[in-house]
Design an enzyme around this catalytic site. Sequence first.
Site, mmCIF file in Angstrom:
data_model
loop_
_atom_site.group_PDB
_atom_site.id
_atom_site.type_symbol
_atom_site.label_atom_id
_atom_site.label_comp_id
_atom_site.label_asym_id
_atom_site.label_seq_id
_atom_site.Cartn_x
_atom_site.Cartn_y
_atom_site.Cartn_z
ATOM 1 N N PRO A 69 19.720 2.586 -11.262
ATOM 2 C CA PRO A 69 19.111 2.903 -12.546
ATOM 3 C C PRO A 69 20.048 3.366 -13.650
ATOM 4 C CG PRO A 69 18.748 4.643 -10.935
ATOM 5 C CD PRO A 69 19.870 3.799 -10.475
ATOM 6 N N GLU A 70 20.197 2.561 -14.651
ATOM 7 C CA GLU A 70 20.773 2.988 -15.918
ATOM 8 C C GLU A 70 19.659 2.864 -16.953
ATOM 9 O OE1 GLU A 70 24.638 1.182 -16.705
ATOM 10 O OE2 GLU A 70 24.870 0.715 -14.585
ATOM 11 N N HIS A 124 11.663 6.863 3.422
ATOM 12 C CA HIS A 124 12.282 7.595 2.305
ATOM 13 C C HIS A 124 11.325 7.859 1.154
ATOM 14 C CE1 HIS A 124 15.934 6.809 4.502
ATOM 15 N NE2 HIS A 124 15.770 5.507 4.358
ATOM 16 N N ARG A 178 19.086 7.775 -0.666
ATOM 17 C CA ARG A 178 20.269 8.635 -0.726
ATOM 18 C C ARG A 178 19.948 10.065 -1.140
ATOM 19 N NH1 ARG A 178 25.203 5.432 -3.396
ATOM 20 N NH2 ARG A 178 26.323 7.255 -2.673
ATOM 21 N N ARG A 212 40.570 11.139 -29.872
ATOM 22 C CA ARG A 212 40.280 11.303 -28.452
ATOM 23 C C ARG A 212 41.277 10.478 -27.642
ATOM 24 N NH1 ARG A 212 34.910 13.024 -27.975
ATOM 25 N NH2 ARG A 212 35.479 13.707 -25.881
#
Length: 278
Positions: free
Chosen positions: A2-3, A93, A112, A156
Amino acid sequence: MPELPEVETVRRGLERTLVGRRFDEVTVGRERVARRTSRKELRDGLTGARVVRVDRRGKYLLLELDSDSVAMVHLRMSGQVVIDEGRTAPPAHSHVVADLDDGQRMLFIDPRTFGEVVVASRNEFEILIPELGRLGIDPLVDGVTIDDVVSMCCNRRRRVKSLLLDQSEIAGIGNIYADEICHRSGIRPDRQAHTLSRRSCRRLADSIVDVIEEAVDLGGSTLADAQYVGVDGEPGSYQDRHRVYARTGQRCITCGRGIIRRVMIDQRSSHFCPVCQR
DNA sequence: AAACAAACCTGTGCGC
DNA sequence: TGCGCACAGGTTTGTT
């Protein structure tokens, strides 16, 4: 999984199926899913509450409840939210199983166990989940301007990809999309941010929005290990558009000349074309 | 300031 | 077939 694009796909699915629904019986399996509060607080917080709205901030899902509380779901690496008919035993799970008032069932599945679910009253929410307050701009909601990128990059020394992954700069970009965004921008992910020209900053700003929007349109990326994206278990199809991610050693689709290289940046595999990215 | 290492977990794929 | 290792979509914490 998931993004931002995958989380947004889940958000849309939940908006469609969950708004107006009430949670009946709620079972919290593994303690770890509720580690920020407790199993009891999670169960009690959901039970009897009706979902008013489903929001997203970066990769965080927010379910606004009619009980003056909010539920936060973060999928981390392997979390899934699935809505099903509830006629079979929950799959392995399934750490949260919540019956809905229309006979369906919501499952939070996460092999996980990095993912979590938090329910808290509006008051204690920001204290309990301080990282929400540190999120940067959301590419889908706010857009990204050249000035956003210029101010992010100027002075930066950090590498471009490192900044793209920093949720306090731009919220929602993860490892796949950072690589794809760099490629579309023609910028190497290990380039120091302060060396970017104004023109490169513009390309980066445009690519962030374009890649994310296109991925959302296609329901996100479902990789070979078939972690589903949609709440109905449907895969996304943006993986077919990946130009660099997980293509190490293959020829660049864009320039037809470069061979995709893999390097580590911030402990993450990073893929780029040495010919069309500089 | 920025890079790096490790931690949190389970599953899968690969080389031997 | 089995074993051990590398690696996986994220984030935090602590150390150089």
